[in-house]
Write an enzyme that holds these catalytic residues in place. Structure first.
Site, PDB file in Angstrom:
ATOM      1  N   LYS A  52       0.836  -1.206   0.000  1.00 19.06           N
ATOM      2  CA  LYS A  52       0.000   0.000   0.000  1.00 19.06           C
ATOM      3  C   LYS A  52       0.870   1.254   0.000  1.00 19.06           C
ATOM      4  CE  LYS A  52      -3.844  -2.467   2.069  1.00 19.06           C
ATOM      5  NZ  LYS A  52      -4.631  -2.823   3.238  1.00 19.06           N
ATOM      6  N   GLN A  96      -4.896  -1.661   9.544  1.00 16.48           N
ATOM      7  CA  GLN A  96      -4.783  -2.969   8.890  1.00 16.48           C
ATOM      8  C   GLN A  96      -5.385  -4.076   9.765  1.00 16.48           C
ATOM      9  OE1 GLN A  96      -3.514  -3.526   5.693  1.00 16.48           O
ATOM     10  NE2 GLN A  96      -4.236  -5.606   5.991  1.00 16.48           N
ATOM     11  N   ASP A 119     -11.094   2.496   3.653  1.00 18.74           N
ATOM     12  CA  ASP A 119     -11.341   1.052   3.515  1.00 18.74           C
ATOM     13  C   ASP A 119     -12.831   0.786   3.267  1.00 18.74           C
ATOM     14  OD1 ASP A 119      -9.143  -0.606   3.492  1.00 18.74           O
ATOM     15  OD2 ASP A 119      -8.958  -0.709   5.674  1.00 18.74           O
TER      16      ASP A 119
END
Ligand code: NAP
Length: 292
Positions: A52, A96, A119
């Site tokens: 990422k 995460q 997200d």
């Protein structure tokens, strides 16, 4: 059979994003900034976060990686989320997953300001997505929709079977494939309790497999000319690899591919598109496209 090249598509989209960022900055605008919070040292999570950060570089974004040891308390992590919510330079951020067992993941997700939730896991974004309002859409389903569109694959009115009903893949995928503005398909969702899974698959024009069981979808479950999207990425031992493992999809690629019109490989299919969609969401966050 045509292979759907997620890697090439993601590279092209990241180049388009980089071009747009260049224009934004040239016009005096702000460089989009993504922050990522990584708790612990899980091998998979380390790799995802590293990729990422690399994708941010490719897109011309600023990125910040915040690391904590696995023994961080829930309160400390909530305090970090609060700080990022208030940081005006940070346009979007992710925590995460998975998190260590002593931390309530849902509590963390709901603490994130939905306007920075790139997200797309916050209930406000999930709810807005479900009723077709502008919002951050969960990266994997958004990546799949983008792939189908870029390859000109007709989905409207088609029979689409989704294998798996998780909050991050199966459920949002079903929502998007059903909605008029995205898939516009007739959608069936199958899971571990489904009794007619094989029969449903055999009738499907499009199968999207997201269950995490290597080679689960076999040739006898696929009709000729079907479109197959393989989300599964299970690490299976492989002594021929330096890492000692390889990624295996949910589809028996070797035997299924010859029957398909289109199929995504693993790796190089859905995976790169997931990260690319996170970049798309970050650009949208930087531009305040959905929320002021
Ligand atoms: P998950 O949360 O474990 O959900 C798995 C789903 O599959 C559940 O709904 C489960 O049913 C269903 N399932 C399990 N075994 C089944 C069986 N034998 N028959 C039918 N259904 C079955 O997984 P996830 O997070 O959605 O991820 C799925 C896979 O995609 C994993 O391999 C993951 O690594 C991969 N993934 C890849 C990406 C990417 O970017 N490439 C992103 C996300 C996930 P129940 O609900 O009944 O338990």
């Amino acid at each position: 059979m045509q292979l759907i090249d997620g890697k090439a598509t993601a590279t092209a989209i990241k180049a388009e994003i980089a071009e747009e960022v260049k224009q934004i900055v040239a016009n005096g605008g702000k460089q989009p900034h993504l922050a990522a919070v990584l708790v612990g040292h899980d091998g998979g999570s380390e790799t995802y976060v590293k990729n990422k950060v690399l994708a941010c570089e490719a897109c011309g974004f600023k990125s910040t990686l915040i690391r904590y040891e696995a023994d961080i308390t829930e309160e400390e992590l909530l305090a970090c989320v609060d700080k990022l919510n208030k940081d005006e330079d940070v346009d979007g951020f992710i925590v995460q997953l998975p998190l260590p067992k002593h931390i309530d993941e849902q509590k963390i997700i709901e603490a994130i300001d939905y306007r920075k939730d790139v997200d797309g896991f916050h209930p406000i974004n999930v709810g807005r997505m479900a009723i077709g309002l502008p919002c951050f859409i969960s990266a994997t389903p958004l990546g799949i929709i983008t792939l189908l569109k870029r390859y000109g694959i007709e989905t409207s009115g088609k029979k689409c079977v989704i294998l798996g009903r998780s909050n991050i893949v199966g459920k949002p995928m079903a929502q998007l494939m059903m909605q008029k503005q995205y898939g516009d398909a007739t959608v069936t969702v199958c899971h571990s309790r489904s009794q007619t899974l094989k029969e449903e698959c055999r009738e499907a024009d499009i199968i999207i497999a997201a269950i995490g069981k290597p080679n689960f979808v076999t040739a006898d479950m696929v009709k000729d000319g079907a479109v197959i999207v393989d989300v599964g990425t299970t690490r299976v031992p492989d002594a021929t690899r330096k890492s000692g493992f390889r990624l295996n999809g949910d589809v028996d690629f070797e035997n299924v591919a010859p029957k398909c019109s289109y199929i995504t490989p693993v790796p190089g299919g859905v995976g790169p598109m997931t990260i690319c969609s996170l970049m798309k969401n970050t650009l949208a966050a930087g531009k305040k496209e959905y929320y002021k």
